[in-house]
Design a protein around this motif. Structure first.
Motif, mmCIF file in Angstrom:
data_model
loop_
_atom_site.group_PDB
_atom_site.id
_atom_site.type_symbol
_atom_site.label_atom_id
_atom_site.label_comp_id
_atom_site.label_asym_id
_atom_site.label_seq_id
_atom_site.Cartn_x
_atom_site.Cartn_y
_atom_site.Cartn_z
ATOM 1 N N GLY A 167 0.785 -1.229 0.000
ATOM 2 C CA GLY A 167 0.000 0.000 0.000
ATOM 3 C C GLY A 167 0.813 1.273 0.000
ATOM 4 O O GLY A 167 0.246 2.366 -0.115
ATOM 5 N N LEU A 168 2.141 1.167 0.123
ATOM 6 C CA LEU A 168 2.989 2.361 0.123
ATOM 7 C C LEU A 168 3.398 2.719 -1.298
ATOM 8 O O LEU A 168 3.923 1.890 -2.042
ATOM 9 C CB LEU A 168 4.245 2.149 0.960
ATOM 10 N N LEU A 169 3.169 3.976 -1.663
ATOM 11 C CA LEU A 169 3.604 4.516 -2.945
ATOM 12 C C LEU A 169 4.314 5.842 -2.697
ATOM 13 O O LEU A 169 4.052 6.525 -1.699
ATOM 14 C CB LEU A 169 2.406 4.744 -3.874
ATOM 15 N N LEU A 170 5.207 6.202 -3.613
ATOM 16 C CA LEU A 170 5.878 7.493 -3.539
ATOM 17 C C LEU A 170 5.378 8.356 -4.693
ATOM 18 O O LEU A 170 5.436 7.931 -5.853
ATOM 19 C CB LEU A 170 7.395 7.290 -3.624
ATOM 20 N N PHE A 171 4.853 9.545 -4.364
ATOM 21 C CA PHE A 171 4.310 10.477 -5.354
ATOM 22 C C PHE A 171 5.276 11.658 -5.518
ATOM 23 O O PHE A 171 5.759 12.203 -4.533
ATOM 24 C CB PHE A 171 2.972 11.064 -4.883
ATOM 25 N N ALA A 172 5.496 12.127 -6.773
ATOM 26 C CA ALA A 172 6.310 13.333 -7.015
ATOM 27 C C ALA A 172 5.967 13.903 -8.400
ATOM 28 O O ALA A 172 5.494 13.165 -9.255
ATOM 29 C CB ALA A 172 7.792 13.002 -6.938
ATOM 30 N N ASP A 173 6.215 15.132 -8.661
ATOM 31 C CA ASP A 173 6.514 16.214 -7.740
ATOM 32 C C ASP A 173 5.188 16.792 -7.262
ATOM 33 O O ASP A 173 4.333 17.137 -8.067
ATOM 34 C CB ASP A 173 7.363 17.257 -8.459
ATOM 35 N N CYS A 174 5.064 16.924 -5.952
ATOM 36 C CA CYS A 174 3.816 17.427 -5.368
ATOM 37 C C CYS A 174 4.022 18.746 -4.634
ATOM 38 O O CYS A 174 3.107 19.221 -3.966
ATOM 39 C CB CYS A 174 3.253 16.402 -4.392
ATOM 40 N N ALA A 175 5.229 19.349 -4.750
ATOM 41 C CA ALA A 175 5.496 20.463 -3.853
ATOM 42 C C ALA A 175 6.334 21.611 -4.393
ATOM 43 O O ALA A 175 6.250 22.705 -3.848
ATOM 44 C CB ALA A 175 6.175 19.932 -2.579
ATOM 45 N N VAL A 176 7.128 21.425 -5.441
ATOM 46 C CA VAL A 176 8.135 22.452 -5.734
ATOM 47 C C VAL A 176 8.061 23.040 -7.145
ATOM 48 O O VAL A 176 7.853 24.237 -7.311
ATOM 49 C CB VAL A 176 9.563 21.909 -5.477
ATOM 50 N N THR A 177 8.241 22.220 -8.175
ATOM 51 C CA THR A 177 8.428 22.734 -9.538
ATOM 52 C C THR A 177 7.123 22.695 -10.322
ATOM 53 O O THR A 177 6.636 21.608 -10.661
ATOM 54 C CB THR A 177 9.517 21.923 -10.272
ATOM 55 N N PRO A 178 6.539 23.860 -10.647
ATOM 56 C CA PRO A 178 5.188 23.893 -11.216
ATOM 57 C C PRO A 178 5.022 23.161 -12.542
ATOM 58 O O PRO A 178 4.103 22.366 -12.701
ATOM 59 C CB PRO A 178 4.910 25.399 -11.371
ATOM 60 N N GLY A 280 0.187 16.589 -9.509
ATOM 61 C CA GLY A 280 0.715 15.872 -8.351
ATOM 62 C C GLY A 280 0.124 16.336 -7.045
ATOM 63 O O GLY A 280 -0.246 15.528 -6.182
ATOM 64 N N ASN A 281 0.003 17.666 -6.879
ATOM 65 C CA ASN A 281 -0.521 18.206 -5.631
ATOM 66 C C ASN A 281 -1.991 17.849 -5.447
ATOM 67 O O ASN A 281 -2.415 17.434 -4.356
ATOM 68 C CB ASN A 281 -0.324 19.726 -5.618
ATOM 69 N N ILE A 282 -2.770 17.981 -6.516
ATOM 70 C CA ILE A 282 -4.190 17.607 -6.443
ATOM 71 C C ILE A 282 -4.332 16.122 -6.150
ATOM 72 O O ILE A 282 -5.146 15.710 -5.308
ATOM 73 C CB ILE A 282 -4.906 17.973 -7.761
ATOM 74 N N SER A 283 -3.530 15.311 -6.813
ATOM 75 C CA SER A 283 -3.659 13.853 -6.675
ATOM 76 C C SER A 283 -3.355 13.378 -5.263
ATOM 77 O O SER A 283 -4.107 12.588 -4.685
ATOM 78 C CB SER A 283 -2.733 13.152 -7.672
ATOM 79 N N TYR A 284 -2.260 13.882 -4.672
ATOM 80 C CA TYR A 284 -1.913 13.384 -3.337
ATOM 81 C C TYR A 284 -2.965 13.804 -2.313
ATOM 82 O O TYR A 284 -3.298 13.035 -1.396
ATOM 83 C CB TYR A 284 -0.490 13.808 -2.944
ATOM 84 N N LYS A 285 -3.533 14.998 -2.492
ATOM 85 C CA LYS A 285 -4.544 15.452 -1.530
ATOM 86 C C LYS A 285 -5.860 14.694 -1.694
ATOM 87 O O LYS A 285 -6.545 14.422 -0.703
ATOM 88 C CB LYS A 285 -4.749 16.962 -1.663
ATOM 89 N N LEU A 286 -6.206 14.330 -2.919
ATOM 90 C CA LEU A 286 -7.402 13.512 -3.128
ATOM 91 C C LEU A 286 -7.231 12.120 -2.517
ATOM 92 O O LEU A 286 -8.132 11.600 -1.857
ATOM 93 C CB LEU A 286 -7.715 13.399 -4.625
ATOM 94 N N VAL A 287 -6.059 11.517 -2.750
ATOM 95 C CA VAL A 287 -5.803 10.188 -2.187
ATOM 96 C C VAL A 287 -5.803 10.254 -0.661
ATOM 97 O O VAL A 287 -6.327 9.371 0.021
ATOM 98 C CB VAL A 287 -4.465 9.621 -2.722
ATOM 99 N N GLN A 288 -5.256 11.336 -0.133
ATOM 100 C CA GLN A 288 -5.216 11.520 1.325
ATOM 101 C C GLN A 288 -6.610 11.697 1.907
ATOM 102 O O GLN A 288 -6.979 11.022 2.880
ATOM 103 C CB GLN A 288 -4.343 12.738 1.642
ATOM 104 N N ARG A 289 -7.392 12.578 1.326
ATOM 105 C CA ARG A 289 -8.678 12.948 1.909
ATOM 106 C C ARG A 289 -9.793 11.964 1.573
ATOM 107 O O ARG A 289 -10.607 11.627 2.432
ATOM 108 C CB ARG A 289 -9.071 14.363 1.450
#
Length: 335
Positions: A167-178, A280-289
């Motif tokens: 169940g562990l995945l690594l998502f990038a880039d979710c924070a820095v380079t637009p 990336g930013n939208i995706s990680y927050k959707l998966v989180q929430r």
């Protein structure tokens, strides 16, 4: 979250020197006390010693005396750090007077400590913006050899054990380079794969995500991901990287068999690289929430030494966990 426990235990067995430049911030000093009590890392707090002592007494912190405390207004290496900063920034017109002022700034001091080998990793951001944290780091520590772009990855501990590593995945880039170029996206893919190796000890299977799988759609946005995939494979021929592919093809074996037969990554990906920061930013927050995933990060990648940025809404637990992650990055970098 058993993996996070493994990351914490690995840090304890090979203690790294982690500098916390926000040494008088409440959550930071409370996290430092817990880190020192647990033997997670050696801690360097930057801040006024009297203020740190007063906060330790106020919050009944019993372990702060185990930390190294650096007073930004009065410390032994100020002249050496000033000279180093002048040397590093002389092409930008840095003067001794300007450098002397900056070497009283805890964020600049922390980056100079890493550059000088006086610390192994840095964590900040509880009271500073990402821009403030990254500016001295990029000026002083700079990016790793062969890397031109900094990115931010999230460890996503999902409820879906059939994907990634339990169940562990690594998502990038979710924070820095637009909006990374194809060469930058290739670098992000490789550095994210290396982050997975450093933190999890797993061989990365990197999926370069798009709305197309292996030519199913034609668009300049797809072309960028195709080019980035080819470049990433040349940058790290030993790493399993494939694309372009849709998210379901990256994760689901039955879909992969249909859309990307023969791929070493499709249906087995543990690293998902998004084409832009927006996605990336939208995706990680959707998966989180919506998916109930635990998101740990952002973990900054691409720096020549480990520097990590906290959310200003972070908790003591967040700082503790990020210390373990930063320590593991430092351990991997030394190898």
């Amino acid at each position: 979250m058993d993996l996070l426990k493994q990351i914490i235990e690995r840090a304890k067995t090979n203690k790294q020197r982690i500098v916390l430049p926000e040494g008088t911030e409440e959550r930071t000093i409370k996290a430092a006390d817990r880190i020192l009590a647990d033997g997670l890392a050696e801690i360097i707090l930057i801040g006024n010693p009297s203020e740190i002592k007063g906060l330790a007494e106020k919050f009944d912190l019993k372990n702060i005396d185990k930390a190294s405390i650096l007073d930004p207004e009065n410390y032994d290496k100020k002249e050496a750090y000033t000279n180093l900063l002048v040397e590093l920034r002389k092409s930008k017109g840095m003067t001794v007077e300007q450098a002397s002022k900056l070497t009283s700034d805890p964020l600049y001091i922390a980056s100079l400590m890493l550059k000088s080998g006086d610390a192994d990793g840095e964590i900040a951001g509880a009271q500073n913006t990402t821009g403030n944290v990254l500016r001295p780091a990029l000026q002083i520590i700079k990016t790793a050899p062969g890397i031109s772009v900094v990115s931010g990855a999230f460890l996503m501990f999902t409820q879906t054990k059939q994907y990634g590593k339990d169940g562990l995945l690594l998502f990038a880039d979710c924070a820095v380079t637009p909006n990374p170029t194809a060469p930058q996206l290739a670098e992000i893919a490789v550095t994210t794969g290396k982050t997975l190796q450093a933190l999890v000890g797993e061989e990365p299977r990197v999926a370069m995500l798009s709305f197309s799988t292996k030519g199913s759609a034609k668009d300049v946005l797809v072309d960028k991901v195709v080019e980035a995939t080819d470049l990433a494979k040349k940058l790290a021929p030993e790493m399993q990287i494939d694309g372009e592919m849709q998210a379901d093809a990256a994760l689901v074996a039955s879909v992969a068999a249909s859309k990307a037969p023969g791929s070493e990554v499709a249906g087995k990906a543990n690293v998902l690289v998004f084409p832009t920061l927006e996605v990336g930013n939208i995706s990680y927050k959707l998966v989180q929430r919506l998916g109930g995933a635990e998101a740990v990060g952002p973990i900054l990648q691409g720096m020549a030494a480990p520097v990590n940025d906290l959310s200003r809404g972070c908790s003591v637990e967040d700082i503790y966990n990020m210390t373990a992650i930063t320590a593991n990055q430092a351990i991997a970098a030394k190898k």
